[in-house]
Design a protein around this motif. Structure first.
Motif, short mmCIF file in Angstrom:
data_model
loop_
_atom_site.label_atom_id
_atom_site.label_comp_id
_atom_site.label_asym_id
_atom_site.label_seq_id
_atom_site.Cartn_x
_atom_site.Cartn_y
_atom_site.Cartn_z
N HIS A 3 0.81 -1.22 0.00
CA HIS A 3 0.00 0.00 0.00
C HIS A 3 0.85 1.27 0.00
O HIS A 3 0.42 2.29 -0.55
CB HIS A 3 -0.99 -0.04 1.17
N GLY A 5 -8.12 1.17 8.08
CA GLY A 5 -7.62 0.82 6.75
C GLY A 5 -8.08 1.82 5.72
O GLY A 5 -8.64 1.46 4.69
N CYS A 6 -7.79 3.08 5.97
CA CYS A 6 -8.42 4.18 5.22
C CYS A 6 -8.00 4.25 3.76
O CYS A 6 -8.70 4.85 2.95
CB CYS A 6 -8.12 5.51 5.91
N GLY A 7 -6.84 3.66 3.42
CA GLY A 7 -6.35 3.90 2.07
C GLY A 7 -6.19 5.40 1.85
O GLY A 7 -5.70 6.12 2.71
N ASP A 31 -4.33 3.56 9.13
CA ASP A 31 -3.93 2.55 8.16
C ASP A 31 -2.55 2.04 8.58
O ASP A 31 -1.78 2.79 9.20
CB ASP A 31 -3.87 3.14 6.75
N VAL A 52 -11.29 -3.54 3.76
CA VAL A 52 -10.20 -3.61 4.73
C VAL A 52 -10.19 -4.90 5.52
O VAL A 52 -9.12 -5.43 5.83
CB VAL A 52 -10.24 -2.39 5.70
#
Length: 317
Positions: free
Chosen positions: A31, A76-78, A99, A144
């Motif tokens: 990521h 897990g916001c990205g 995240d 997520v």
């Protein structure tokens, strides 16, 4: 605007080798690597199109009545896709993002700052959320849960940081049956696109080999970070074991997924910008039409056959 750690978008060979044995490290490396291009790759925006999409998923999961939540957390916001668009839709007034990937947290905070939204962020593991008990009115996440090694532990943490009566909503989780056909369709599309574009008249549609090789390496690492698929009924039981109440799992995208995954794969196989605006509108409107068909099919087709699972529940009062 800061995070606890610096992103690492250029992992060493030794780090990549270690990631094959460590899903959490794989998530960080993958990521961080994707953070700079993630919105473009997944056609993410912060305009009416994605605001409507995010709010639609939220309503599907909860039957939301339009009243805003106070403070919302995204795990897990990205790049912030789900929470930032939900905030723009009026779902939450204030936000926090976490995240494992420092690069993603930085991207989410940049997007929030650009949109003028009150959001803070931390680099954090979803299995040990770094906030006190009873902090948030709402916890959300999009695509997520399937990255988290111990999903039930993460859900216990979600319930811990929620205020009594607070709600969680996780969307975009792959079902076991849906993931099987989506992956197969993607593999067939990738093989066909990268084979056909070797032919002379179509070589202008072929991405440079170095970019194709990098995409293949990314896909291989993606197989490490995608840890779980879910049966909707078992996902409900998991949330209930964690202590949630009013638990409900719904699913969506059957024919829409059968179109969407080949489309995304084809887009990744050709040069950026080659397909143009008309293609983008064709893909989007086709997805919309098939989603309407799927809503009808949902009355007769078992929910486990659909691709996307959404799970919602509340913390006991």
């Amino acid at each position: 605007m800061s995070t606890d750690q610096a992103p690492n978008p250029h992992a060493t060979a030794e780090q990549v080798e270690a990631a094959w044995r460590d899903p959490k490290l794989a998530n960080v490396l993958y990521h961080d690597w994707e953070a700079g291009t993630y919105d473009e790759k997944w056609s993410i925006s912060y305009d009416e199109r994605c605001i409507d999409y995010a709010a639609g998923r939220f309503r599907l999961a909860t039957g939301w009545d339009g009243r805003p939540y106070g403070h919302a957390l995204e795990l897990g916001c990205g790049t912030g896709f789900f929470l930032l668009n939900l905030m723009q839709a009026g779902v939450a007034e204030k936000g926090s993002v976490t995240d494992l990937s420092p690069g993603m947290v930085q991207a989410a905070l940049r997007n929030a700052e650009h949109l003028g939204l009150p959001v803070d962020g931390k680099v954090a593991d979803a299995e040990t959320v770094p906030y006190p008990d009873d902090t948030f009115d709402l916890v959300v996440g999009h695509a997520v849960l399937h990255h988290i090694p111990d999903v039930e532990q993460a859900l216990r943490e979600v319930l811990r940081v929620l205020k009594p009566g607070g709600r969680f909503v996780f969307a975009g989780e792959p079902t076991t049956i849906g993931d099987a056909y989506a992956r197969k369709l993607s593999q067939w599309t990738w093989r066909a696109a990268t084979t056909v574009t070797r032919l002379g008249p179509l070589q202008g549609w072929r991405r440079p080999q170095a970019e194709l090789d990098e995409s293949s390496r990314a896909a291989a690492l993606e197989a490490v970070v995608d840890i779980h698929t879910f049966d909707p009924a078992e996902l409900e039981r998991m949330a209930e074991r964690a202590g949630a109440r009013e638990v409900r799992a719904v699913t969506e995208e059957l024919t829409a997924a059968m179109l969407g995954w080949p489309v995304r794969t084809f887009e990744a196989a050709v040069p950026a910008g080659k397909l143009g605006w008309n293609w983008a509108m064709f893909a989007y409107h086709s997805w919309q039409r098939l989603s309407k068909l799927d809503a009808v099919l949902g009355r007769v087709v078992p929910r486990a056959w659909f691709y996307n699972a959404l799970i919602s529940g509340t913390k006991p009062r």
